[in-house]
Scaffold this motif. Structure first.
Motif, PDB file in Angstrom:
ATOM      1  N   ALA A   1       0.834  -1.214   0.000  1.00  0.00           N
ATOM      2  CA  ALA A   1       0.000   0.000   0.000  1.00  0.00           C
ATOM      3  C   ALA A   1       0.863   1.256   0.000  1.00  0.00           C
ATOM      4  O   ALA A   1       0.509   2.255  -0.638  1.00  0.00           O
ATOM      5  N   ASN A   2       1.997   1.217   0.692  1.00  0.00           N
ATOM      6  CA  ASN A   2       2.903   2.372   0.689  1.00  0.00           C
ATOM      7  C   ASN A   2       3.527   2.564  -0.689  1.00  0.00           C
ATOM      8  O   ASN A   2       3.674   3.698  -1.157  1.00  0.00           O
ATOM      9  N   CYS A   3       3.894   1.469  -1.323  1.00  0.00           N
ATOM     10  CA  CYS A   3       4.442   1.561  -2.683  1.00  0.00           C
ATOM     11  C   CYS A   3       3.415   2.216  -3.602  1.00  0.00           C
ATOM     12  O   CYS A   3       3.739   3.130  -4.369  1.00  0.00           O
ATOM     13  N   LYS A   4       2.174   1.742  -3.506  1.00  0.00           N
ATOM     14  CA  LYS A   4       1.109   2.274  -4.361  1.00  0.00           C
ATOM     15  C   LYS A   4       0.870   3.755  -4.080  1.00  0.00           C
ATOM     16  O   LYS A   4       0.719   4.553  -5.021  1.00  0.00           O
ATOM     17  N   SER A   5       0.859   4.147  -2.816  1.00  0.00           N
ATOM     18  CA  SER A   5       0.646   5.560  -2.464  1.00  0.00           C
ATOM     19  C   SER A   5       1.711   6.448  -3.088  1.00  0.00           C
ATOM     20  O   SER A   5       1.416   7.510  -3.636  1.00  0.00           O
ATOM     21  N   CYS A   6       2.942   6.011  -3.005  1.00  0.00           N
ATOM     22  CA  CYS A   6       4.046   6.801  -3.553  1.00  0.00           C
ATOM     23  C   CYS A   6       3.962   6.865  -5.079  1.00  0.00           C
ATOM     24  O   CYS A   6       4.088   7.933  -5.666  1.00  0.00           O
ATOM     25  N   HIS A   7       3.733   5.730  -5.716  1.00  0.00           N
ATOM     26  CA  HIS A   7       3.663   5.698  -7.176  1.00  0.00           C
ATOM     27  C   HIS A   7       2.513   6.543  -7.698  1.00  0.00           C
ATOM     28  O   HIS A   7       2.647   7.224  -8.708  1.00  0.00           O
ATOM     29  N   THR A   8       1.399   6.521  -7.001  1.00  0.00           N
ATOM     30  CA  THR A   8       0.218   7.259  -7.436  1.00  0.00           C
ATOM     31  C   THR A   8       0.454   8.767  -7.426  1.00  0.00           C
ATOM     32  O   THR A   8       0.081   9.470  -8.358  1.00  0.00           O
ATOM     33  N   LYS A   9       1.107   9.260  -6.401  1.00  0.00           N
ATOM     34  CA  LYS A   9       1.229  10.706  -6.237  1.00  0.00           C
ATOM     35  C   LYS A   9       2.590  11.263  -6.658  1.00  0.00           C
ATOM     36  O   LYS A   9       2.673  12.403  -7.098  1.00  0.00           O
ATOM     37  N   PHE A  10       3.636  10.481  -6.529  1.00  0.00           N
ATOM     38  CA  PHE A  10       4.985  11.049  -6.655  1.00  0.00           C
ATOM     39  C   PHE A  10       5.826  10.467  -7.791  1.00  0.00           C
ATOM     40  O   PHE A  10       6.971  10.884  -7.966  1.00  0.00           O
ATOM     41  N   ARG A  11       5.313   9.535  -8.562  1.00  0.00           N
ATOM     42  CA  ARG A  11       6.114   8.927  -9.619  1.00  0.00           C
ATOM     43  C   ARG A  11       5.382   9.024 -10.958  1.00  0.00           C
ATOM     44  O   ARG A  11       4.185   8.752 -11.048  1.00  0.00           O
ATOM     45  N   ALA A  12       6.136   9.360 -11.990  1.00  0.00           N
ATOM     46  CA  ALA A  12       5.574   9.443 -13.340  1.00  0.00           C
ATOM     47  C   ALA A  12       5.194   8.040 -13.825  1.00  0.00           C
ATOM     48  O   ALA A  12       5.838   7.057 -13.470  1.00  0.00           O
ATOM     49  N   GLN A  13       4.155   7.992 -14.638  1.00  0.00           N
ATOM     50  CA  GLN A  13       3.759   6.726 -15.235  1.00  0.00           C
ATOM     51  C   GLN A  13       4.864   6.234 -16.156  1.00  0.00           C
ATOM     52  O   GLN A  13       5.521   7.025 -16.822  1.00  0.00           O
TER      53      GLN A  13
END
Length: 153
Positions: A140-152
């Protein structure tokens, strides 16, 4: 007697000062490329380690899984130093400007991720739902970071 203690104290201070210069990385002296590549390497390592944690825990290899969780926790802490202002662009960074625009939120997420890995290590053997606990405290932490802070990608 006092002079002997003062000399010993002075020697210890010098020794530890010397060690600190060798051990503590000088982030300000790293190039933008080294910083960006360094943080990408840490995130990549954590992802690969997370997959191993999932597999080990699912197979009941808790001791090895817990060691890897602790390693991931330390990696999250170290990431706090890998986002200086001058590393917003270049070298195929996938970091979004949101990191710098919401620095406190990003840092809080890295700290939460670190703490959650320690919590996961403490409960993994006793939880009734290994998969659910790993999902909640790691993925869930990985997903939170990818969703808000990482480019697709």
């Amino acid at each position: 007697m006092k002079l002997k203690h003062i000399k010993l104290l002075f020697k210890n201070i010098l020794f530890f000062s010397f060690l600190i210069t060798l051990i503590v990385p000088a982030y300000s002296e790293l190039s933008v490329e080294e910083i960006i590549k360094g943080r990408k390497a840490i995130f990549s390592k954590n992802y690969n380690t997370a997959k191993r944690v999932q597999s080990l825990a699912s197979n009941g290899d808790f001791d090895e899984a817990k060691e890897l969780m602790k390693e991931m926790s330390e990696n999250y802490k170290s990431l706090l130093e890998y986002f200086p202002e001058n590393t917003k662009e270049g070298f195929k960074t996938e970091s979004l400007p949101a990191i710098w625009e919401n620095k406190d939120e990003f840092n809080a997420l890295m700290t939460k991720s670190s703490n959650d890995m320690i919590e996961l290590a403490s409960i993994i053997e006793t939880t009734d739902d290994i998969r659910g606990s790993i999902g909640k405290l790691m993925w869930a932490n990985c997903k939170s970071c990818h969703t808000k802070f990482r480019a697709q990608h």
